[in-house]
Motif scaffolding. Structure first.
Motif, PDB file in Angstrom:
ATOM      1  N   ASN A  61       5.593   1.888 -10.380  1.00 55.63           N
ATOM      2  CA  ASN A  61       6.974   1.802  -9.923  1.00 55.63           C
ATOM      3  C   ASN A  61       7.638   0.586 -10.560  1.00 55.63           C
ATOM      4  O   ASN A  61       7.150  -0.540 -10.429  1.00 55.63           O
ATOM      5  CB  ASN A  61       7.001   1.701  -8.396  1.00 55.63           C
ATOM      6  CG  ASN A  61       8.394   1.787  -7.833  1.00 55.63           C
ATOM      7  OD1 ASN A  61       9.326   1.188  -8.351  1.00 55.63           O
ATOM      8  ND2 ASN A  61       8.521   2.543  -6.756  1.00 55.63           N
ATOM      9  N   LYS A  62       8.770   0.789 -11.255  1.00 56.63           N
ATOM     10  CA  LYS A  62       9.459  -0.292 -11.951  1.00 56.63           C
ATOM     11  C   LYS A  62      10.022  -1.323 -10.979  1.00 56.63           C
ATOM     12  O   LYS A  62      10.001  -2.512 -11.257  1.00 56.63           O
ATOM     13  CB  LYS A  62      10.600   0.262 -12.809  1.00 56.63           C
ATOM     14  CG  LYS A  62      10.142   1.088 -13.964  1.00 56.63           C
ATOM     15  CD  LYS A  62      11.333   1.621 -14.731  1.00 56.63           C
ATOM     16  CE  LYS A  62      10.900   2.551 -15.828  1.00 56.63           C
ATOM     17  NZ  LYS A  62      12.049   3.105 -16.552  1.00 56.63           N
TER      18      LYS A  62
ATOM     19  N   MET B 107      18.809  -6.706 -15.252  1.00 54.98           N
ATOM     20  CA  MET B 107      19.942  -6.031 -15.893  1.00 54.98           C
ATOM     21  C   MET B 107      19.601  -4.588 -16.240  1.00 54.98           C
ATOM     22  O   MET B 107      20.453  -3.700 -16.140  1.00 54.98           O
ATOM     23  CB  MET B 107      20.372  -6.806 -17.141  1.00 54.98           C
ATOM     24  CG  MET B 107      21.027  -8.135 -16.817  1.00 54.98           C
ATOM     25  SD  MET B 107      21.753  -8.963 -18.236  1.00 54.98           S
ATOM     26  CE  MET B 107      20.322  -9.328 -19.234  1.00 54.98           C
ATOM     27  N   GLU B 108      18.353  -4.337 -16.617  1.00 52.63           N
ATOM     28  CA  GLU B 108      17.940  -2.986 -16.977  1.00 52.63           C
ATOM     29  C   GLU B 108      17.826  -2.083 -15.752  1.00 52.63           C
ATOM     30  O   GLU B 108      18.305  -0.941 -15.763  1.00 52.63           O
ATOM     31  CB  GLU B 108      16.583  -3.048 -17.693  1.00 52.63           C
ATOM     32  CG  GLU B 108      16.026  -1.698 -18.086  1.00 52.63           C
ATOM     33  CD  GLU B 108      14.637  -1.834 -18.666  1.00 52.63           C
ATOM     34  OE1 GLU B 108      13.777  -1.028 -18.295  1.00 52.63           O
ATOM     35  OE2 GLU B 108      14.417  -2.769 -19.468  1.00 52.63           O
ATOM     36  N   LEU B 109      17.228  -2.581 -14.678  1.00 48.09           N
ATOM     37  CA  LEU B 109      17.009  -1.759 -13.484  1.00 48.09           C
ATOM     38  C   LEU B 109      18.285  -1.495 -12.694  1.00 48.09           C
ATOM     39  O   LEU B 109      18.526  -0.381 -12.235  1.00 48.09           O
ATOM     40  CB  LEU B 109      16.000  -2.440 -12.552  1.00 48.09           C
ATOM     41  CG  LEU B 109      14.530  -2.283 -12.899  1.00 48.09           C
ATOM     42  CD1 LEU B 109      13.680  -3.113 -11.956  1.00 48.09           C
ATOM     43  CD2 LEU B 109      14.114  -0.829 -12.833  1.00 48.09           C
ATOM     44  N   PHE B 110      19.089  -2.539 -12.505  1.00 46.99           N
ATOM     45  CA  PHE B 110      20.232  -2.419 -11.609  1.00 46.99           C
ATOM     46  C   PHE B 110      21.559  -2.236 -12.331  1.00 46.99           C
ATOM     47  O   PHE B 110      22.596  -2.095 -11.682  1.00 46.99           O
ATOM     48  CB  PHE B 110      20.293  -3.638 -10.685  1.00 46.99           C
ATOM     49  CG  PHE B 110      19.050  -3.776  -9.846  1.00 46.99           C
ATOM     50  CD1 PHE B 110      18.793  -2.896  -8.814  1.00 46.99           C
ATOM     51  CD2 PHE B 110      18.126  -4.772 -10.113  1.00 46.99           C
ATOM     52  CE1 PHE B 110      17.645  -3.019  -8.045  1.00 46.99           C
ATOM     53  CE2 PHE B 110      16.985  -4.903  -9.355  1.00 46.99           C
ATOM     54  CZ  PHE B 110      16.740  -4.023  -8.320  1.00 46.99           C
TER      55      PHE B 110
ATOM     56  N   HIS C 271       0.813  -1.220   0.000  1.00 50.12           N
ATOM     57  CA  HIS C 271       0.000   0.000   0.000  1.00 50.12           C
ATOM     58  C   HIS C 271       0.847   1.270   0.000  1.00 50.12           C
ATOM     59  O   HIS C 271       0.350   2.354  -0.271  1.00 50.12           O
ATOM     60  CB  HIS C 271      -0.950  -0.009   1.201  1.00 50.12           C
ATOM     61  CG  HIS C 271      -0.253   0.074   2.520  1.00 50.12           C
ATOM     62  ND1 HIS C 271       0.407  -0.992   3.083  1.00 50.12           N
ATOM     63  CD2 HIS C 271      -0.110   1.112   3.385  1.00 50.12           C
ATOM     64  CE1 HIS C 271       0.930  -0.623   4.231  1.00 50.12           C
ATOM     65  NE2 HIS C 271       0.637   0.655   4.445  1.00 50.12           N
ATOM     66  N   LEU C 272       2.132   1.162   0.282  1.00 49.24           N
ATOM     67  CA  LEU C 272       3.015   2.332   0.338  1.00 49.24           C
ATOM     68  C   LEU C 272       3.694   2.632  -0.997  1.00 49.24           C
ATOM     69  O   LEU C 272       4.288   3.699  -1.161  1.00 49.24           O
ATOM     70  CB  LEU C 272       4.102   2.121   1.399  1.00 49.24           C
ATOM     71  CG  LEU C 272       3.605   1.905   2.830  1.00 49.24           C
ATOM     72  CD1 LEU C 272       4.764   1.545   3.747  1.00 49.24           C
ATOM     73  CD2 LEU C 272       2.877   3.141   3.334  1.00 49.24           C
ATOM     74  N   VAL C 273       3.601   1.715  -1.949  1.00 48.98           N
ATOM     75  CA  VAL C 273       4.313   1.855  -3.219  1.00 48.98           C
ATOM     76  C   VAL C 273       3.416   2.554  -4.236  1.00 48.98           C
ATOM     77  O   VAL C 273       2.274   2.171  -4.434  1.00 48.98           O
ATOM     78  CB  VAL C 273       4.726   0.458  -3.752  1.00 48.98           C
ATOM     79  CG1 VAL C 273       5.449   0.583  -5.075  1.00 48.98           C
ATOM     80  CG2 VAL C 273       5.575  -0.266  -2.731  1.00 48.98           C
ATOM     81  N   PRO C 274       3.937   3.610  -4.891  1.00 50.84           N
ATOM     82  CA  PRO C 274       3.132   4.299  -5.916  1.00 50.84           C
ATOM     83  C   PRO C 274       2.946   3.409  -7.148  1.00 50.84           C
ATOM     84  O   PRO C 274       3.775   2.553  -7.448  1.00 50.84           O
ATOM     85  CB  PRO C 274       3.960   5.545  -6.258  1.00 50.84           C
ATOM     86  CG  PRO C 274       5.336   5.248  -5.799  1.00 50.84           C
ATOM     87  CD  PRO C 274       5.240   4.238  -4.697  1.00 50.84           C
ATOM     88  N   GLU C 275       1.841   3.626  -7.827  1.00 48.30           N
ATOM     89  CA  GLU C 275       1.558   2.824  -9.032  1.00 48.30           C
ATOM     90  C   GLU C 275       2.564   3.133 -10.121  1.00 48.30           C
ATOM     91  O   GLU C 275       3.040   4.250 -10.253  1.00 48.30           O
ATOM     92  CB  GLU C 275       0.136   3.114  -9.526  1.00 48.30           C
ATOM     93  CG  GLU C 275      -0.907   2.445  -8.689  1.00 48.30           C
ATOM     94  CD  GLU C 275      -2.221   2.341  -9.418  1.00 48.30           C
ATOM     95  OE1 GLU C 275      -2.222   2.168 -10.648  1.00 48.30           O
ATOM     96  OE2 GLU C 275      -3.248   2.435  -8.737  1.00 48.30           O
TER      97      GLU C 275
END
Length: 169
Positions: free
Chosen positions: A25-26, A66-69, A19-23
């Motif tokens: 979010n990758k 690989m893309e995110l980090f 519930h704390l994470v915004p919609e």
């Protein structure tokens, strides 16, 4: 964290913090794909469709890692790619997991830290384990439940009656 603690964290993390994470979010979608992979791996039944879906999901998960980090894949990611074919060959991985035996491993690791001698530590651990088991058998203790709820009520007492008694007060 131990493997079983990490598994439980993955299974409960969404309930705790979702519930704390915004919609959009990758990183959250990355976690959700990991959660789907864990759910598929822990399923009780295996089918070729599940195996194919799992293989595709693992591939997408690795690409998004690989893309995110901005890092190369670690060897455990390669091992993960073998899970779908392994599931087809041996059945549900839940049935052959070794997480349950980790608790025994943990107790031996704690004992290894207590033993002061480092010469043939595996032999010392084996002797200590055998002495503990012999003591249990001789004293006819078995594996007792040491949980107690209060000084008056043990885990073996009628807990429901105890709760009613407390609720009435």
């Amino acid at each position: 964290m131990s493997a079983s603690e990490l598994k439980n964290l993955i299974l409960c993390f969404g309930l705790l913090f979702g519930h704390l994470v915004p919609e959009g979010n990758k990183h959250w979608s990355f976690f959700l794909s990991l959660r789907k992979i864990v759910d598929m791996i822990l399923s009780d039944f295996v089918s070729t469709k599940l195996s194919e879906d799992l293989a595709m999901l693992i591939q997408q998960h690795q690409l998004s890692y690989m893309e995110l980090f901005k890092q190369h894949l670690k060897p455990k990611f390669h091992i993960l790619t073998h899970y779908p074919s392994l599931m087809i060959k041996v059945g549900p991985l839940k049935k052959i997991m070794t997480l349950r035996y980790e608790s025994k491993h943990r107790s031996l690791k704690l004992l290894a830290n207590v033993i002061s001698s480092r010469i043939n530590i595996t032999y010392s651990l084996a002797i200590r384990h055998q002495l503990d088991m012999a003591s249990r058998l001789i004293l006819n203790n078995g594996f007792e439940n040491d949980i107690s709820f209060s000084k008056r009520h043990s885990a073996n007492s009628d807990f429901i009656a105890y709760c009613k008694e407390v609720a009435e007060k």
